[in-house]
Design a protein around this motif. Structure first.
Motif, PDB file in Angstrom:
ATOM      1  N   ASN A  75       0.844  -1.182   0.000  1.00  0.00           N
ATOM      2  CA  ASN A  75       0.000   0.000   0.000  1.00  0.00           C
ATOM      3  C   ASN A  75       0.887   1.241   0.000  1.00  0.00           C
ATOM      4  O   ASN A  75       1.910   1.285   0.696  1.00  0.00           O
ATOM      5  CB  ASN A  75      -0.907   0.032   1.238  1.00  0.00           C
ATOM      6  N   GLU A  77       2.146   5.038  -2.434  1.00  0.00           N
ATOM      7  CA  GLU A  77       2.328   5.644  -3.761  1.00  0.00           C
ATOM      8  C   GLU A  77       3.794   5.959  -4.004  1.00  0.00           C
ATOM      9  O   GLU A  77       4.497   6.452  -3.124  1.00  0.00           O
ATOM     10  CB  GLU A  77       1.499   6.928  -3.884  1.00  0.00           C
ATOM     11  N   GLY A 116      -4.387  -4.239  -8.021  1.00  0.00           N
ATOM     12  CA  GLY A 116      -4.126  -3.267  -6.956  1.00  0.00           C
ATOM     13  C   GLY A 116      -3.018  -2.288  -7.291  1.00  0.00           C
ATOM     14  O   GLY A 116      -2.736  -1.372  -6.526  1.00  0.00           O
ATOM     15  N   VAL A 137       0.385   3.792  -7.895  1.00  0.00           N
ATOM     16  CA  VAL A 137      -0.337   3.691  -6.627  1.00  0.00           C
ATOM     17  C   VAL A 137      -0.644   2.224  -6.339  1.00  0.00           C
ATOM     18  O   VAL A 137      -1.127   1.493  -7.213  1.00  0.00           O
ATOM     19  CB  VAL A 137      -1.647   4.508  -6.674  1.00  0.00           C
ATOM     20  N   THR A 139      -2.868  -0.237  -3.928  1.00  0.00           N
ATOM     21  CA  THR A 139      -3.998  -0.305  -3.012  1.00  0.00           C
ATOM     22  C   THR A 139      -4.305  -1.774  -2.734  1.00  0.00           C
ATOM     23  O   THR A 139      -4.860  -2.477  -3.595  1.00  0.00           O
ATOM     24  CB  THR A 139      -5.235   0.391  -3.611  1.00  0.00           C
ATOM     25  N   ASP A 140      -3.874  -2.241  -1.561  1.00  0.00           N
ATOM     26  CA  ASP A 140      -4.033  -3.663  -1.215  1.00  0.00           C
ATOM     27  C   ASP A 140      -3.557  -4.552  -2.369  1.00  0.00           C
ATOM     28  O   ASP A 140      -4.261  -5.469  -2.815  1.00  0.00           O
ATOM     29  CB  ASP A 140      -5.485  -3.980  -0.866  1.00  0.00           C
ATOM     30  N   CYS A 141      -2.363  -4.270  -2.835  1.00  0.00           N
ATOM     31  CA  CYS A 141      -1.769  -5.013  -3.954  1.00  0.00           C
ATOM     32  C   CYS A 141      -1.086  -6.269  -3.418  1.00  0.00           C
ATOM     33  O   CYS A 141      -0.044  -6.189  -2.754  1.00  0.00           O
ATOM     34  CB  CYS A 141      -0.777  -4.119  -4.688  1.00  0.00           C
TER      35      CYS A 141
END
Length: 295
Positions: A75, A77, A116, A137, A139-141
Motif C-alpha cells: 500500500n 504511492e 491493486g 499507486v 492499493t491492497d496489492c
C-alpha cells in the motif's frame, strides 16, 4: 555512444536497464529469463523508490508491504518513476518493518499488471527523451513472497544507496560524450559561418571535454577494480566542475548556434541529479580530511 546519437536520455535508459539487471542478478532474483529479457531489450524494468513530496529520503518514505501468509500486501504511492508508463515490472522499495524511529525496507519485483497496482498518467518532462515518468499507486496489492529481492529489510542499503553512486559514476562518460557532440556541432556550424569560432576558446573547450572524458573512464575503471563500491566523490565533483566551466563558456553562443541548446539542457539536468546526496558525501570527505589533520 552519446556523441554519435546525441541522446543522453537514450544512453541513460540503456545504463539504467543494465544496472537493474545487475541488481536482480546479484540479489538472487528467481527469474533469470526476465533478466535475459531486459538485456535483450524485450522488457523494460523501472525502479520505484521516491514518493510524493518527500523524494527518496528514507525517513519520510511511507509505502509499506505487510506479510500475510505466503504473500505481501503493498500500500502506498511512488512518485516520478522513470520509465513507469511503459515498464512491465517494477522494483519497488517498501517498509516491511519499523523499529523505534528506524524503517527497514525490502525490495520486490512487481509485475505491472498486478491487481491493486495503478499507473497514473505520464508526467510531462522536458529533456532526456525518450525517458518518461509517472506515479504508481498500490492499493491492497497482493504479491507473492517469492517476488522479494535480496535481504528482507536491507533494500535501502543493498539497492538505493549503491544505485545512486553507480548512476552518478557511470553517467560521467556519456555526459562527456554529449559535450563532444556539442563541439562536433560547433566545429561544423562555425566553419560555415562568416565568423569562425575563436581557436583559443575551442582549445580550452576541447581540453575541458577531454579531461571530463578521462574522469569518466577512470570512474568506470575504479568500479571494475573493486568488489564493493568505492567512494568516487572527488571524481564526480571534479567532473561536474569541468562540465560547469564548459557549459558556461558555451552559453553565450546558444543564440548564434542553437543546436548547442538542447544538449546543454540534458547535460545540465544530469549534472544536477543527485546533488543533495553528493553534497552529503562531500561534507563527509571534508570531515575525514579535517580529522586526519588533527591527528
Amino acid at each position: 555512444m552519446t556523441r554519435h546519437h546525441h541522446s543522453l536520455g537514450l544512453t541513460m535508459t540503456w545504463i539504467g536497464q543494465l544496472l537493474k539487471s545487475h541488481f536482480l542478478r546479484i540479489l538472487g532474483n528467481h527469474d533469470p529469463a526476465y533478466i535475459e529479457a531486459i538485456l535483450n531489450g524485450d522488457s523494460l524494468c523501472a525502479l520505484a523508490i521516491s514518493e510524493p513530496n518527500v523524494g527518496a529520503h528514507p525517513k519520510h518514505l511511507s509505502c509499506n508491504a505487510v506479510k500475510q501468509g505466503e504473500s505481501y500486501v503493498l500500500n502506498g504511492e511512488k512518485a516520478f518513476v522513470s520509465h513507469g508508463p511503459y515498464a512491465d515490472r517494477f522494483i519497488v522499495l517498501a517498509i516491511t518493518e519499523q523499529t523505534q524511529a528506524r524503517k527497514h525496507f525490502s525490495a520486490f519485483l512487481v509485475p505491472a499488471n498486478s491487481t491493486g497496482l495503478q499507473r497514473m498518467p505520464p508526467q510531462p518532462v522536458k529533456g532526456l527523451q525518450p525517458s518518461s515518468h509517472c506515479n504508481i499507486v498500490f492499493t491492497d496489492c497482493h504479491i507473492p513472497a517469492a517476488t522479494l529481492i535480496g535481504t528482507a529489510g536491507q533494500a535501502f542499503e543493498e539497492i538505493s544507496l549503491p544505485m545512486r553512486t553507480l548512476e552518478d559514476s557511470l553517467m560521467l562518460a556519456p555526459i562527456a560524450g554529449a559535450m563532444q557532440a556539442q563541439l562536433d556541432y560547433l566545429a561544423h556550424a562555425s566553419s560555415a559561418s562568416s565568423k569562425p569560432f575563436e581557436r583559443n576558446k575551442m582549445g580550452v573547450l576541447l581540453s575541458l571535454t577531454e579531461s571530463a572524458k578521462e574522469l569518466g573512464i577512470i570512474a568506470a575503471s575504479k568500479l571494475d577494480q573493486h568488489e564493493g563500491i568505492p567512494d568516487l566523490t572527488p571524481l564526480i565533483i571534479g567532473f561536474r566542475s569541468l562540465v560547469g566551466q564548459a557549459q558556461t563558456m558555451l552559453f553565450e553562443f546558444h543564440d548564434e548556434y542553437p543546436g548547442l541548446r538542447e544538449l546543454a539542457g540534458d547535460i545540465q539536468i544530469l549534472n544536477n541529479i543527485g546533488r543533495q546526496a553528493t553534497a552529503a558525501r562531500t561534507a563527509s570527505l571534508c570531515d575525514r580530511f579535517l580529522a586526519e589533520q588533527r591527528k
